[in-house]
Write an enzyme that holds these catalytic residues in place. Structure first.
Site, PDB file in Angstrom:
ATOM      1  N   ARG A   1      11.586  -6.153   3.966  1.00 47.69           N
ATOM      2  CA  ARG A   1      11.290  -4.715   3.863  1.00 47.69           C
ATOM      3  C   ARG A   1      12.279  -3.878   4.677  1.00 47.69           C
ATOM      4  O   ARG A   1      12.646  -4.219   5.785  1.00 47.69           O
ATOM      5  CB  ARG A   1       9.871  -4.432   4.364  1.00 47.69           C
TER       6      ARG A   1
ATOM      7  N   ARG B   1      -8.754   1.753   9.719  1.00 51.36           N
ATOM      8  CA  ARG B   1      -8.395   0.352   9.932  1.00 51.36           C
ATOM      9  C   ARG B   1      -9.542  -0.444  10.533  1.00 51.36           C
ATOM     10  O   ARG B   1      -9.445  -1.656  10.663  1.00 51.36           O
ATOM     11  CB  ARG B   1      -7.193   0.257  10.850  1.00 51.36           C
TER      12      ARG B   1
ATOM     13  N   ARG C   1      12.054  -1.509  10.329  1.00 54.70           N
ATOM     14  CA  ARG C   1      11.040  -1.055  11.282  1.00 54.70           C
ATOM     15  C   ARG C   1      10.988  -2.022  12.464  1.00 54.70           C
ATOM     16  O   ARG C   1      11.021  -3.235  12.270  1.00 54.70           O
ATOM     17  CB  ARG C   1       9.667  -1.038  10.594  1.00 54.70           C
TER      18      ARG C   1
ATOM     19  N   LYS D   1       0.825  -1.220   0.000  1.00 65.17           N
ATOM     20  CA  LYS D   1       0.000   0.000   0.000  1.00 65.17           C
ATOM     21  C   LYS D   1       0.849   1.256   0.000  1.00 65.17           C
ATOM     22  O   LYS D   1       0.600   2.190  -0.739  1.00 65.17           O
ATOM     23  CB  LYS D   1      -0.835   0.097   1.288  1.00 65.17           C
TER      24      LYS D   1
ATOM     25  N   ARG E   1       0.596  -8.385  14.191  1.00 65.17           N
ATOM     26  CA  ARG E   1      -0.038  -7.402  13.297  1.00 65.17           C
ATOM     27  C   ARG E   1      -0.970  -8.104  12.321  1.00 65.17           C
ATOM     28  O   ARG E   1      -2.061  -7.624  12.037  1.00 65.17           O
ATOM     29  CB  ARG E   1       1.037  -6.621  12.528  1.00 65.17           C
TER      30      ARG E   1
HETATM   31  P1  AMP Z   1       1.580   1.118   9.246  1.00 62.53           P
HETATM   32  O1  AMP Z   1       2.792   1.896   8.853  1.00 62.53           O
HETATM   33  O2  AMP Z   1       0.321   1.566   8.539  1.00 62.53           O
HETATM   34  O3  AMP Z   1       1.764  -0.379   9.182  1.00 62.53           O
HETATM   35  O4  AMP Z   1       1.328   1.451  10.797  1.00 62.53           O
HETATM   36  C1  AMP Z   1       2.268   1.141  11.794  1.00 62.53           C
HETATM   37  C2  AMP Z   1       1.578   1.047  13.135  1.00 62.53           C
HETATM   38  O5  AMP Z   1       0.992   2.321  13.484  1.00 62.53           O
HETATM   39  C3  AMP Z   1       0.423   0.058  13.200  1.00 62.53           C
HETATM   40  O6  AMP Z   1       0.870  -1.268  13.460  1.00 62.53           O
HETATM   41  C4  AMP Z   1      -0.418   0.631  14.331  1.00 62.53           C
HETATM   42  O7  AMP Z   1       0.146   0.290  15.597  1.00 62.53           O
HETATM   43  C5  AMP Z   1      -0.252   2.131  14.153  1.00 62.53           C
HETATM   44  N1  AMP Z   1      -1.324   2.675  13.274  1.00 62.53           N
HETATM   45  C6  AMP Z   1      -1.206   3.111  11.997  1.00 62.53           C
HETATM   46  N2  AMP Z   1      -2.392   3.502  11.499  1.00 62.53           N
HETATM   47  C7  AMP Z   1      -3.301   3.310  12.491  1.00 62.53           C
HETATM   48  C8  AMP Z   1      -4.709   3.481  12.602  1.00 62.53           C
HETATM   49  N3  AMP Z   1      -5.427   3.920  11.567  1.00 62.53           N
HETATM   50  N4  AMP Z   1      -5.312   3.190  13.786  1.00 62.53           N
HETATM   51  C9  AMP Z   1      -4.594   2.756  14.839  1.00 62.53           C
HETATM   52  N5  AMP Z   1      -3.261   2.518  14.798  1.00 62.53           N
HETATM   53  C10 AMP Z   1      -2.617   2.784  13.640  1.00 62.53           C
END
Ligand code: AMP
Length: 209
Positions: A122, A88, A152, A13, A163
């Site tokens: 990644r 989400r 990360r 994404k 996750r």
């Molecule tokens: P991502 O980079 O989108 O995978 O996000 C990394 C982490 O940030 C996720 O595993 C969540 O802990 C937190 N996070 C990102 N977006 C959201 C969201 N919309 N709602 C809650 N937590 C989020």
């Protein structure tokens, strides 16, 4: 165009959002990236977010919703935006609906085997903040800007598993956007370029409607 990108963690994404952002000149709003920046800058929000992110859990609703609401008020979002990683869950989808109407909710889908394969290779670029992978990097650096890369914390295998189980795109979010007639889905198994060709075809169709 107001675009929401849905999809499991590691589906690509973020990479697709980066390309769309450049080609269509739309701001790429990644809630995960906003949290990571806050963690890097050791802000109050960053401290709270880190305690959830490191465990693979979602950051609490009130914090995330407020952050998105504030960001969407910025001038650069007037002609549209790409939301990546938000909403989400159904509560977030409904909150977003209260702020603005979405033109397209596009699901970038990928099988679990492929996700694990991709997430373990990644890397993130510390300069341009874009995702890269061991496969694409040039001489150990980001292939796009030559910046240093890092892994990360939440791409560690034990966190990836949490996750994947806790952050799958829920069927109620999909149904929510299907009912509004703005849902579309593509498969991201092929290369970034092939996947982007599928994305672009859908975006252009929505733009012409
Ligand atoms: P991502 O980079 O989108 O995978 O996000 C990394 C982490 O940030 C996720 O595993 C969540 O802990 C937190 N996070 C990102 N977006 C959201 C969201 N919309 N709602 C809650 N937590 C989020």
């Amino acid at each position: 165009m107001k675009l929401v990108l849905l999809g499991p963690v590691g589906s690509g994404k973020g990479t697709q959002a980066g390309i769309i952002s450049r080609e269509y000149n739309l701001p790429h709003i990644s809630t995960g990236e906003i949290f990571r920046n806050n963690i890097k800058n050791e802000t109050e929000l960053g401290k709270i977010a880190k305690s959830y992110i490191d465990k693979g859990e979602l950051v609490p609703e009130e914090l995330t919703n407020k952050l998105v609401e504030d960001r969407l008020k910025s001038d650069d979002c007037k002609n549209g935006f790409i939301l990546d990683g938000y909403p989400r869950n159904l509560a977030q989808a409904k909150f977003l609906e209260g702020i603005t109407d979405i033109d397209l909710a596009l699901m970038i889908d990928l099988s679990e085997d492929k996700i694990i394969e991709r997430l373990s290779s990644r890397r993130m670029c510390g300069s341009c903040n874009q995702p890269t992978s061991l496969e694409w990097m040039k001489e150990g650096k980001c292939e796009k800007c030559g910046g240093d890369v890092y892994i990360r914390d939440d791409d560690k295998p034990e966190v990836i598993k949490v996750r994947l189980s806790k952050q799958a795109v829920s069927q109620d979010v999909i149904n929510f956007y299907k009912e509004k007639g703005v849902f579309s889905k593509i498969d991201a198994t092929d290369t970034v370029e092939d996947t982007y060709a599928l994305v672009k075809a859908i975006l252009n169709q929505v733009n012409n409607d």
